[in-house]
Enzyme design. Structure first.
Site, PDB file in Angstrom:
ATOM      1  N   TRP A  24      32.226 -71.963 -15.414  1.00 40.34           N
ATOM      2  CA  TRP A  24      31.568 -71.367 -16.591  1.00 40.34           C
ATOM      3  C   TRP A  24      32.338 -71.591 -17.893  1.00 40.34           C
ATOM      4  CZ3 TRP A  24      27.356 -68.194 -17.863  1.00 40.34           C
ATOM      5  CH2 TRP A  24      27.472 -67.462 -19.052  1.00 40.34           C
ATOM      6  N   ASN A  26      31.756 -70.345 -22.259  1.00 38.92           N
ATOM      7  CA  ASN A  26      30.906 -69.919 -23.372  1.00 38.92           C
ATOM      8  C   ASN A  26      31.571 -70.315 -24.682  1.00 38.92           C
ATOM      9  OD1 ASN A  26      31.992 -67.253 -22.019  1.00 38.92           O
ATOM     10  ND2 ASN A  26      31.606 -66.540 -24.065  1.00 38.92           N
ATOM     11  N   ASP A  27      31.808 -69.430 -25.605  1.00 39.24           N
ATOM     12  CA  ASP A  27      32.155 -69.794 -26.984  1.00 39.24           C
ATOM     13  C   ASP A  27      33.255 -70.844 -27.132  1.00 39.24           C
ATOM     14  OD1 ASP A  27      30.849 -67.375 -26.877  1.00 39.24           O
ATOM     15  OD2 ASP A  27      32.376 -66.251 -27.951  1.00 39.24           O
ATOM     16  N   GLN A  43      35.994 -70.307 -24.229  1.00 38.31           N
ATOM     17  CA  GLN A  43      35.890 -69.212 -23.272  1.00 38.31           C
ATOM     18  C   GLN A  43      35.558 -69.812 -21.916  1.00 38.31           C
ATOM     19  OE1 GLN A  43      35.859 -65.306 -23.928  1.00 38.31           O
ATOM     20  NE2 GLN A  43      37.465 -66.586 -24.794  1.00 38.31           N
ATOM     21  N   TRP A  51      30.082 -65.592 -15.927  1.00 41.57           N
ATOM     22  CA  TRP A  51      31.002 -65.001 -16.901  1.00 41.57           C
ATOM     23  C   TRP A  51      31.994 -64.081 -16.172  1.00 41.57           C
ATOM     24  CZ3 TRP A  51      32.676 -60.319 -18.683  1.00 41.57           C
ATOM     25  CH2 TRP A  51      33.291 -60.295 -19.939  1.00 41.57           C
ATOM     26  N   PHE A  83      39.578 -62.989 -24.949  1.00 43.87           N
ATOM     27  CA  PHE A  83      38.273 -63.241 -25.565  1.00 43.87           C
ATOM     28  C   PHE A  83      38.428 -64.222 -26.731  1.00 43.87           C
ATOM     29  CE2 PHE A  83      35.145 -59.530 -24.434  1.00 43.87           C
ATOM     30  CZ  PHE A  83      35.292 -59.814 -23.088  1.00 43.87           C
ATOM     31  N   SER A  84      37.341 -64.390 -27.483  1.00 47.58           N
ATOM     32  CA  SER A  84      37.299 -65.434 -28.515  1.00 47.58           C
ATOM     33  C   SER A  84      38.261 -65.196 -29.664  1.00 47.58           C
ATOM     34  CB  SER A  84      35.874 -65.559 -29.054  1.00 47.58           C
ATOM     35  OG  SER A  84      35.080 -66.166 -28.066  1.00 47.58           O
ATOM     36  N   ARG A 151      36.193 -57.609 -32.397  1.00 46.22           N
ATOM     37  CA  ARG A 151      36.588 -58.878 -31.755  1.00 46.22           C
ATOM     38  C   ARG A 151      36.283 -60.136 -32.572  1.00 46.22           C
ATOM     39  NH1 ARG A 151      32.416 -56.854 -28.357  1.00 46.22           N
ATOM     40  NH2 ARG A 151      30.500 -58.110 -28.315  1.00 46.22           N
ATOM     41  N   ASP A 152      36.737 -61.246 -31.975  1.00 44.85           N
ATOM     42  CA  ASP A 152      36.449 -62.612 -32.415  1.00 44.85           C
ATOM     43  C   ASP A 152      37.085 -62.953 -33.771  1.00 44.85           C
ATOM     44  OD1 ASP A 152      34.965 -62.459 -30.102  1.00 44.85           O
ATOM     45  OD2 ASP A 152      33.034 -62.269 -31.112  1.00 44.85           O
ATOM     46  N   GLU A 204      28.581 -60.961 -33.458  1.00 41.22           N
ATOM     47  CA  GLU A 204      29.731 -61.583 -32.783  1.00 41.22           C
ATOM     48  C   GLU A 204      30.152 -62.848 -33.542  1.00 41.22           C
ATOM     49  OE1 GLU A 204      29.277 -60.392 -28.148  1.00 41.22           O
ATOM     50  OE2 GLU A 204      28.107 -62.140 -28.703  1.00 41.22           O
TER      51      GLU A 204
HETATM   52  C1  FRU Z   1      30.224 -64.203 -27.609  1.00 41.45           C
HETATM   53  C2  FRU Z   1      31.214 -63.278 -26.916  1.00 41.45           C
HETATM   54  C3  FRU Z   1      32.314 -62.839 -27.864  1.00 41.45           C
HETATM   55  C4  FRU Z   1      33.435 -62.517 -26.939  1.00 41.45           C
HETATM   56  C5  FRU Z   1      33.264 -63.549 -25.856  1.00 41.45           C
HETATM   57  C6  FRU Z   1      33.629 -63.093 -24.483  1.00 41.45           C
HETATM   58  O1  FRU Z   1      29.565 -65.060 -26.748  1.00 41.45           O
HETATM   59  O2  FRU Z   1      30.516 -62.170 -26.373  1.00 41.45           O
HETATM   60  O3  FRU Z   1      31.958 -61.794 -28.725  1.00 41.45           O
HETATM   61  O4  FRU Z   1      34.692 -62.623 -27.558  1.00 41.45           O
HETATM   62  O5  FRU Z   1      31.910 -63.933 -25.873  1.00 41.45           O
HETATM   63  O6  FRU Z   1      33.500 -64.131 -23.559  1.00 41.45           O
END
Ligand code: FRU
Length: 488
Positions: A24, A26-27, A43, A51, A83-84, A151-152, A204
């Site tokens: 997997w 993601n970001d 991610q 996830w 996380f991101s 976050r982020d 986000e």
């Molecule tokens: C966006 C998100 C972020 C977070 C990350 C966790 O896709 O939800 O806000 O940091 O993914 O994987």
């Protein structure tokens, strides 16, 4: 729904879009140009295809097309997931995290407490070998307001005020908060932006970018991008931008919020930091997926891809400032066989018409149409049996559309199955044109100089490879199509 073929991971694995070797993603995280390479952190679940266990994966490229996988950069630990966040090069040595050699790379990311705890705070990790090995900073957290949805962080050096600036979300409040720091370790609150624009879903992954204004030498505009978890016009998650002013303290939007991609699958984009001045581009990419159905996409050993890297500019069309995205020019090096066709009159006899234009599953094409009396015209991609992905123009709506109702065994979700429309007026000469990038599980469409974009996943069978043009409800002319096969 069709059953999922057991070798799906091979035939849906993109030829040109980034995926993890397995499992997997993601970001995109920490995009930074360092030591002559484009770094892509992301991610990643290093243990599975869903996830979880969030950590930072890592890959590098010299051309934004070919990626070399590197070991995990920042791993989860027993107390926190990673996380991101973002990466900066501390070339002024403000953090004291260097070892006397080259400038350290410093990652500023959200440490999210392992469930069932929910606490989120901003942490640092640093690398003194150009980004391969990372050490978590012993003084973490560096920014903790005791929140669960904080976050982020996206950090950049703000030259005029001579300090680091962070954009970070209070996700549930639909707020982007700005903080400043002299050393990346101590942060003070500057201001808040929001709620504004799309607020149905939580916010986000903010990015605040100074983007060149096209045809206005030296002029730049501040672009604040923030994603919404739901409430995008496609029905799921997506990205919006505000364009305005940033004075080092606060951001003021001077333009209405706009969706930057009318497809379902462009999320969490961030821009590359420290792009060399001689290059000068603002370049970003996004996660090519949607939180609504990402977990239900039908690939087996990998899950999730990044969009093609895109160059950003702002267009001042007199009435509004618009953010435009175009595929990076490096993509042209992947062009192989070229085909041309047109002019071709279609539907003149009154009946709906479909004509074959060849075949292919990894293509880059430019197409120009002259609308006539037709209700709809466009392309059928990856056709075979009952399958086809329709990309066309709807005359009544004056809109470009992508229709995935027959795009293969995708997620069983209305967001995947509903056609999407993006307003698109014909050009001054009456033509309607778009550029399209087709990869094994995606279609990205760019029109109006990149002001109109639709990014979407598709999951056709490997045998569905035909490309066709269609016209319905009247006549239209396919003026020209230029098409290249692409190969990494
Ligand atoms: C966006 C998100 C972020 C977070 C990350 C966790 O896709 O939800 O806000 O940091 O993914 O994987």
């Amino acid at each position: 729904m069709t059953s999922i073929p057991s070798t799906s991971e091979d035939f849906w694995r993109p030829a040109l879009h980034f995926t993890a070797e397995r499992f997997w993603i993601n970001d995109p995280n920490g995009l930074v140009f360092a030591c002559g390479q484009w770094h892509l952190f992301f991610q990643h679940n290093p243990q599975g295809n869903t996830w979880g266990h969030m950590s930072w994966g890592h890959a590098v490229s010299r051309d934004l097309l070919h990626w070399r996988h590197l070991p995990l950069a920042i791993a989860e630990d027993p107390t926190h997931m990673a996380f991101s966040g973002s990466v900066v090069i501390d070339d002024k040595g403000t953090s004291g995290l260097g070892d006397g050699g080259q400038a350290p790379l410093v990652a500023i990311y959200t440490a999210c407490a392992q469930p069932p705890a929910r606490h989120q705070a901003q942490h640092l990790a640093f690398s003194n070998d150009g980004g391969t090995r990372w050490t978590k900073y012993a003084g973490n957290p560096v920014l903790d307001i005791g929140a669960e949805n904080f976050r982020d962080p996206k950090v950049f050096w703000h030259g005029p005020s001579g300090r680091w600036v962070m954009a970070v979300v209070l996700a549930h409040g639909r707020i982007v908060s700005f903080y400043a720091s002299a050393d990346l370790k101590h942060w003070s609150h500057l201001s808040d932006f929001g709620p504004e624009g799309g607020v149905q879903g939580i916010w986000e992954c903010p990015d605040l970018i100074s983007v060149p204004v096209k045809d206005h030498a030296g002029r730049r505009a501040w672009v604040l991008k923030v994603d919404v978890f739901e409430g995008h016009p496609s029905g799921g998650s997506g990205a919006q931008v505000f364009i305005g002013d940033f004075d080092g303290q606060s951001f003021q939007s001077t333009q209405p919020a706009r969706w930057i991609d009318h497809g379902s699958d462009f999320y969490a984009a961030i821009s590359w930091a420290h792009v060399p001045a001689e290059d000068g581009r603002s370049v970003w990419l996004g996660w090519m997926n949607n939180h609504r159905y990402a977990a239900a996409t039908p690939t087996l050993s990998w899950c999730g891809a990044m969009s093609i890297p895109r160059v950003l500019h702002v267009r001042d069309d007199g009435a509004a400032l618009l953010l435009c995205q175009e595929p990076v020019s490096e993509l042209q090096a992947a062009r192989r066989e070229q085909r041309r066709c047109g002019p071709l009159g279609l539907g003149a006899g009154g009946a709906d018409e479909v004509v074959g234009l060849g075949a292919g599953d990894v293509l880059d094409l430019d197409i120009v149409w002259r609308p006539g009396t037709a209700r709809e015209f466009g392309l059928l991609l990856r056709c075979g049996g009952e399958q086809a992905t329709r990309v066309g123009w709807d005359a009544e709506r004056r809109a470009l559309f992508v229709d995935r109702r027959q795009s293969g065994p995708g997620p069983d979700d209305p967001v995947f199955r509903s056609p999407q429309y993006a307003p698109l007026a014909p050009q001054a000469d009456g033509s309607v044109r778009w550029r399209l990038l087709l990869d094994r599980c995606s279609v990205e469409v760019f029109a109006d100089g990149g002001a109109v974009v639709l990014t979407n996943l598709i999951f056709p069978s490997p045998g569905s490879r035909e490309l066709k043009a269609f016209v319905s409800g009247g006549a239209a002319e396919l003026v020209t199509m230029e098409c290249w096969t692409l190969e990494a």
